[in-house]
Design a protein around this motif. Structure first.
Motif, short mmCIF file in Angstrom:
data_model
loop_
_atom_site.label_atom_id
_atom_site.label_comp_id
_atom_site.label_asym_id
_atom_site.label_seq_id
_atom_site.Cartn_x
_atom_site.Cartn_y
_atom_site.Cartn_z
N SER A 1 0.84 -1.17 0.08
CA SER A 1 -0.08 -0.25 -0.17
C SER A 1 0.95 1.39 -0.09
N LEU A 2 1.77 1.21 0.65
CA LEU A 2 2.89 2.39 0.61
C LEU A 2 3.62 2.74 -0.61
N PRO A 3 3.52 3.98 -1.36
CA PRO A 3 4.26 4.33 -2.51
C PRO A 3 5.69 4.32 -1.94
N PRO A 4 6.69 4.02 -2.99
CA PRO A 4 8.18 4.03 -2.61
C PRO A 4 8.76 5.16 -2.32
N GLN A 5 8.19 6.37 -2.27
CA GLN A 5 8.77 7.53 -1.63
C GLN A 5 8.63 7.37 -0.22
N GLU A 6 7.36 7.00 0.29
CA GLU A 6 6.69 7.00 1.49
C GLU A 6 7.70 5.53 2.26
N ALA B 1 10.98 6.88 3.03
CA ALA B 1 11.11 7.63 4.33
C ALA B 1 10.86 6.89 5.64
N ARG B 2 9.97 5.64 5.57
CA ARG B 2 9.75 5.23 6.87
C ARG B 2 11.03 4.35 6.89
N LEU B 3 11.96 3.88 6.31
CA LEU B 3 13.14 3.24 6.21
C LEU B 3 14.13 4.15 6.87
N ARG B 4 14.11 5.42 6.65
CA ARG B 4 14.98 6.34 7.27
C ARG B 4 14.71 6.76 8.52
N GLU B 5 13.16 6.43 9.08
CA GLU B 5 13.04 6.67 10.37
C GLU B 5 13.40 5.73 11.39
N ASN B 6 13.80 4.56 10.68
CA ASN B 6 14.23 3.37 11.50
C ASN B 6 15.54 3.66 12.20
N ARG B 7 15.81 3.18 13.45
CA ARG B 7 17.09 3.52 14.18
C ARG B 7 17.65 1.80 14.18
N PRO B 8 18.86 1.79 13.61
CA PRO B 8 19.52 2.88 12.72
C PRO B 8 18.83 3.05 11.34
N PRO B 9 18.80 4.32 10.63
CA PRO B 9 18.22 4.54 9.47
C PRO B 9 18.80 3.54 8.42
N VAL B 10 17.90 3.11 7.46
CA VAL B 10 18.25 2.22 6.25
C VAL B 10 18.14 3.16 5.11
#
Length: 470
Positions: free
Chosen positions: A418-423, A426-435
């Motif tokens: 359901s998530l577009p690739p940009q979203e 962005a969610r991966l970058r919010e991970n700790r550590p960011p991916v």
């Protein structure tokens, strides 16, 4: 909303609230530091009300709840490392925005020892008297480059600035127009030269420079011929440049003329013999007759940020005595990291693969394919929220190095239901550590060339966590 300003709880009332004490204990804050967080959120809420905005139903209890909640969020953000670890799934080995070269385990351990303990940074232990930090690594650089002498400054731009300031101030430096490059952050060779006090003498044209262009430009006021390796771009087609050997012969015919080559990336490992790029080997350049060279420590060398200068002893001695040498010097931790990196090159053979930069560039696509397949299998067994496929792809060296080189690799291409690739990115970058991945053909792609085996579980978990919270 302005009429609700009177319902904002004053700071002293918030300090009496049980939640304030819990807030201080949870985040190990002093009362003064905790009060600053509370005051910050109170002011932010006041500004919203003045703009006729309210994020909650206006009431004193709701306002207090919001202030404490936001203060906790701010404290969490404040406690996070500003310089944080990220997982590089872009496949770009020397990613400038992600810190360029990763250090070897040996280098990291030596940095920790240098940071934790006293050291002989400027002390001759055997003699019991003051020494020079220039002596620490000089023999290692000599062994790896074949140079008579060497020194280290804080980056290659600093090396260029020092060399021009100390050896050509007030005199002319001849440079081909096709080599007046701009490196990252809009720093240009011509601008650095202007700041150094040397006078630029451009020769040739953008696409073609011949030996006679240099020969005709040499005058009494000429101090130096400078060759700049264009490591961050490629010029092809109707072009001509003068090889290092020819310029060395030209220099030999003119007494007192200095031949300086700025190598930029600075390869101490011969990637050419593996069919990867055409980067000159530092030892070969010095052997060709160049008086002095400079190059980066955190690019193809695979070490810390540094500018390494090597060459003629008389010239290096002048640089060491120059006033700028102190302003541009490096610290003990940089020396520690660079020492262990250079020792690997001196050891030679397969030892060089201990350096992550060299190892990652040399990794085979089949090895990466196996790693990508393991990721696909692990993620598919953990969640059904993604469509995943393996794609042929290419990795880049990066860092303004080998711009024309594309190394075969395999990509894990991922689409969320359901998530577009940009979203998703962005969610991966919010991970700790960011991916950090890259978006290609409307998919998030992870190139495992730059992902360590011990990071694999974290990458899988980051995707699983997104699936569970979406």
């Amino acid at each position: 909303m302005k009429q609700y300003l009177r319902q904002l709880p004053p700071v002293h009332e918030l300090q009496k609230d049980r939640r304030f004490k819990e807030f201080l204990e949870s985040y190990d804050l002093t009362a003064e530091r905790g009060t600053k967080f509370i005051q910050q959120e109170l002011n932010a809420l006041r500004e919203k009300l003045l703009k006729d905005e309210s994020p909650v139903e206006p009431s004193e209890s709701n306002f207090a709840e919001l202030i404490f909640s936001n203060a906790e969020h701010s404290a969490n953000e404040w406690n996070e490392d500003r310089l944080m670890r990220v997982i590089n799934g872009t496949g770009t080995v020397l990613h400038t925005n992600l810190g360029r070269a990763r250090l070897s385990s040996r280098a990291v351990e030596h940095v920790m020892r240098a940071a934790r303990d006293y050291s002989n940074l400027e002390y001759r232990v055997a003699e019991g008297k003051r020494g020079s930090r220039h002596d620490i690594l000089e023999d290692l650089i000599q062994q790896t480059t074949g140079a008579e002498a060497a020194m280290v400054v804080n980056n290659n731009a600093a090396a260029v600035f020092l060399i021009l300031s100390a050896l050509a101030k007030g005199k002319e430096v001849i440079v081909s127009r096709g080599q007046l490059v701009e490196i990252g952050g809009s720093f240009r060779v011509s601008s650095i030269m202007e700041e150094s006090g040397a006078h630029l003498r451009e020769v040739g044209t953008t696409n073609k420079t011949h030996l006679f262009d240099y020969e005709n430009a040499i005058k009494e006021e000429t101090a130096m011929v400078m060759k700049v390796h264009t490591s961050n771009f490629v010029m092809s087609g109707f072009t001509a440049t003068v090889e290092t050997e020819a310029l060395a012969e030209l220099k030999a015919r003119h007494e007192g003329l200095i031949f300086y080559e700025d190598l930029g990336s600075g390869a101490l490992y011969d990637f050419k013999k593996h069919g990867i790029g055409n980067e000159p080997h530092v030892r070969d350049v010095i052997a060709a007759g160049v008086d002095i060279v400079s190059f980066s420590g955190d690019k193809l060398l695979g070490g810390p940020q540094a500018g390494i200068i090597a060459g003629n002893k008389d010239l290096i001695d002048k640089l060491k005595k120059h006033q700028l040498a102190r302003a541009l010097r490096v610290d003990k931790m940089t020396f520690a990291a660079l020492e262990e990196t250079l020792k690997v090159y001196v050891a030679g053979g397969d030892a060089v693969l201990e350096i992550p930069t060299v190892r990652d560039i040399m990794r085979s696509s089949e090895e990466i394919k196996t790693q990508a397949e393991n990721f696909v299998s692990a993620l598919a067994s953990s969640t059904g929220s993604y469509r995943i496929q393996l794609l042929d792809g290419t990795s880049q060296v990066g860092g303004g190095t080998m711009p024309e080189v594309e190394i075969p690799t395999f990509l894990a291409a991922i689409r969320h239901e359901s998530l577009p690739p940009q979203e998703l990115a962005a969610r991966l970058r919010e991970n700790r550590p960011p991916v950090i991945g890259r978006i290609q053909d409307d998919q998030v792609c992870i190139d495992f060339r730059t992902v360590r085996e011990d990071e694999m579980d974290e990458v899988v978990e980051s995707f699983v966590r997104i699936a569970e919270t979406t």
